[in-house]
Design a protein around this motif. Structure first.
Motif, PDB file in Angstrom:
ATOM      1  N   ARG A  57     -12.998 100.062 -50.213  1.00 20.60           N
ATOM      2  CA  ARG A  57     -13.349  98.980 -49.712  1.00 20.60           C
ATOM      3  C   ARG A  57     -11.616  97.852 -50.060  1.00 20.60           C
ATOM      4  O   ARG A  57     -11.186  97.468 -49.167  1.00 20.60           O
ATOM      5  CB  ARG A  57     -14.283  98.096 -50.696  1.00 20.60           C
ATOM      6  CG  ARG A  57     -15.431  98.247 -49.977  1.00 20.60           C
ATOM      7  CD  ARG A  57     -16.642  97.636 -49.914  1.00 20.60           C
ATOM      8  NE  ARG A  57     -17.852  98.151 -49.305  1.00 20.60           N
ATOM      9  CZ  ARG A  57     -19.229  99.171 -50.226  1.00 20.60           C
ATOM     10  NH1 ARG A  57     -19.297  98.713 -51.233  1.00 20.60           N
ATOM     11  NH2 ARG A  57     -19.969  99.319 -49.376  1.00 20.60           N
ATOM     12  N   MET A  58     -11.197  98.183 -51.267  1.00 21.30           N
ATOM     13  CA  MET A  58      -9.976  97.487 -51.778  1.00 21.30           C
ATOM     14  C   MET A  58      -8.496  97.348 -51.395  1.00 21.30           C
ATOM     15  O   MET A  58      -7.403  97.479 -50.312  1.00 21.30           O
ATOM     16  CB  MET A  58     -10.084  97.629 -53.091  1.00 21.30           C
ATOM     17  CG  MET A  58     -10.611  96.800 -53.868  1.00 21.30           C
ATOM     18  SD  MET A  58     -10.438  97.190 -55.573  1.00 21.30           S
ATOM     19  CE  MET A  58      -9.211  95.664 -55.586  1.00 21.30           C
ATOM     20  N   LEU A  61      -7.120  96.930 -47.827  1.00 19.99           N
ATOM     21  CA  LEU A  61      -7.141  95.446 -48.152  1.00 19.99           C
ATOM     22  C   LEU A  61      -5.560  95.247 -49.115  1.00 19.99           C
ATOM     23  O   LEU A  61      -4.943  94.139 -48.885  1.00 19.99           O
ATOM     24  CB  LEU A  61      -7.706  94.462 -48.648  1.00 19.99           C
ATOM     25  CG  LEU A  61      -8.770  94.160 -48.039  1.00 19.99           C
ATOM     26  CD1 LEU A  61     -10.185  93.155 -49.407  1.00 19.99           C
ATOM     27  CD2 LEU A  61      -8.513  93.267 -46.878  1.00 19.99           C
ATOM     28  N   PHE A  63      -4.911  95.631 -52.078  1.00 22.70           N
ATOM     29  CA  PHE A  63      -4.180  96.492 -53.338  1.00 22.70           C
ATOM     30  C   PHE A  63      -4.042  97.914 -54.078  1.00 22.70           C
ATOM     31  O   PHE A  63      -4.228  98.543 -53.825  1.00 22.70           O
ATOM     32  CB  PHE A  63      -5.836  96.406 -53.767  1.00 22.70           C
ATOM     33  CG  PHE A  63      -6.743  94.848 -53.978  1.00 22.70           C
ATOM     34  CD1 PHE A  63      -6.763  93.307 -54.299  1.00 22.70           C
ATOM     35  CD2 PHE A  63      -7.501  94.409 -52.077  1.00 22.70           C
ATOM     36  CE1 PHE A  63      -7.158  92.317 -54.413  1.00 22.70           C
ATOM     37  CE2 PHE A  63      -8.201  93.100 -51.804  1.00 22.70           C
ATOM     38  CZ  PHE A  63      -7.893  91.963 -53.509  1.00 22.70           C
ATOM     39  N   TYR A  99      -9.559  88.770 -57.716  1.00 23.62           N
ATOM     40  CA  TYR A  99      -9.183  89.528 -57.013  1.00 23.62           C
ATOM     41  C   TYR A  99     -10.598  88.811 -55.764  1.00 23.62           C
ATOM     42  O   TYR A  99     -10.576  89.117 -53.998  1.00 23.62           O
ATOM     43  CB  TYR A  99     -10.288  90.883 -57.031  1.00 23.62           C
ATOM     44  CG  TYR A  99      -9.369  91.593 -58.240  1.00 23.62           C
ATOM     45  CD1 TYR A  99      -8.506  91.765 -58.122  1.00 23.62           C
ATOM     46  CD2 TYR A  99      -9.504  91.189 -59.883  1.00 23.62           C
ATOM     47  CE1 TYR A  99      -6.988  92.739 -58.948  1.00 23.62           C
ATOM     48  CE2 TYR A  99      -8.383  91.898 -60.592  1.00 23.62           C
ATOM     49  CZ  TYR A  99      -7.443  92.637 -60.121  1.00 23.62           C
ATOM     50  OH  TYR A  99      -5.782  93.126 -61.020  1.00 23.62           O
ATOM     51  N   GLU A 100     -11.513  88.199 -55.928  1.00 23.33           N
ATOM     52  CA  GLU A 100     -12.098  87.618 -54.957  1.00 23.33           C
ATOM     53  C   GLU A 100     -11.414  86.885 -53.156  1.00 23.33           C
ATOM     54  O   GLU A 100     -11.542  86.883 -52.711  1.00 23.33           O
ATOM     55  CB  GLU A 100     -13.633  86.645 -55.297  1.00 23.33           C
ATOM     56  CG  GLU A 100     -14.210  86.536 -54.356  1.00 23.33           C
ATOM     57  CD  GLU A 100     -15.303  85.233 -54.696  1.00 23.33           C
ATOM     58  OE1 GLU A 100     -16.737  85.102 -54.153  1.00 23.33           O
ATOM     59  OE2 GLU A 100     -15.259  85.089 -55.961  1.00 23.33           O
ATOM     60  N   ALA A 103      -8.889  88.500 -51.823  1.00 19.51           N
ATOM     61  CA  ALA A 103      -9.579  89.493 -50.865  1.00 19.51           C
ATOM     62  C   ALA A 103      -9.942  88.447 -50.078  1.00 19.51           C
ATOM     63  O   ALA A 103      -9.358  88.936 -48.142  1.00 19.51           O
ATOM     64  CB  ALA A 103     -10.958  90.264 -51.452  1.00 19.51           C
ATOM     65  N   LYS A 106      -6.553  87.963 -48.329  1.00 19.13           N
ATOM     66  CA  LYS A 106      -6.311  89.316 -47.232  1.00 19.13           C
ATOM     67  C   LYS A 106      -7.198  89.040 -46.102  1.00 19.13           C
ATOM     68  O   LYS A 106      -6.364  89.688 -44.343  1.00 19.13           O
ATOM     69  CB  LYS A 106      -6.476  90.932 -48.081  1.00 19.13           C
ATOM     70  CG  LYS A 106      -4.744  90.808 -49.498  1.00 19.13           C
ATOM     71  CD  LYS A 106      -5.126  91.582 -50.060  1.00 19.13           C
ATOM     72  CE  LYS A 106      -4.273  91.639 -51.148  1.00 19.13           C
ATOM     73  NZ  LYS A 106      -3.362  92.334 -51.331  1.00 19.13           N
TER      74      LYS A 106
END
Length: 136
Positions: A57-58, A61, A63, A99-100, A103, A106
């Motif tokens: 999932r990252m 985006l 990461f 990070y939330e 995200a 992004k």
């Protein structure tokens, strides 16, 4: 072999990641198989699959592997059975919150890109329709 362990092929099917990608994440230390079979095959647990899903999932985006590693380490510490003092727990939660927020930003950037792409496709559709109607 215990029924709770999966071989890499099953993990690849469940996560929709290639065997090569899973092995790469192992080489970089992001996900280490929980066990090995007597024949030396990698064996994974549900926890390993969950880690791979976080990574999956990252990745789209944008990461980096280091960011993925950092988030997974923070989550591991928060989930560990050992007690954390309040300051350490709050620092870890703040990392996860960061990070939330990243995200969410992004995702918003991707929405803008998608909107522009849809406008572009619509412009092309209109151009094709105009060209076709001009010929008739």
């Amino acid at each position: 072999m215990s029924s709770e362990h999966m071989q890499i092929g099953e993990v690849a099917a469940r996560t929709e990641l290639s065997l090569r990608t899973i092995r790469h994440y192992e080489e970089t230390g992001l996900v280490i198989p929980s066990a090995r079979s007597q024949g030396g095959f990698r064996l994974y647990t549900e926890t390993d699959v969950a880690r791979l899903m976080v990574i999956r999932r990252m990745k789209p985006l944008g990461f980096t592997l280091d960011e993925m590693r950092d988030l997974l380490q923070a989550a591991d510490r928060l989930d560990a059975p050992s007690r954390l003092d309040e300051g350490e727990r709050e620092a870890l939660l703040e990392r996860v919150r960061g990070y939330e927020a990243a995200a969410a930003q992004k995702i918003e950037d991707l929405r803008v890109q998608l909107s522009r792409a849809e406008e572009f496709a619509a412009t092309l559709r209109t151009r094709v329709e105009q060209a076709q109607s001009a010929r008739t």
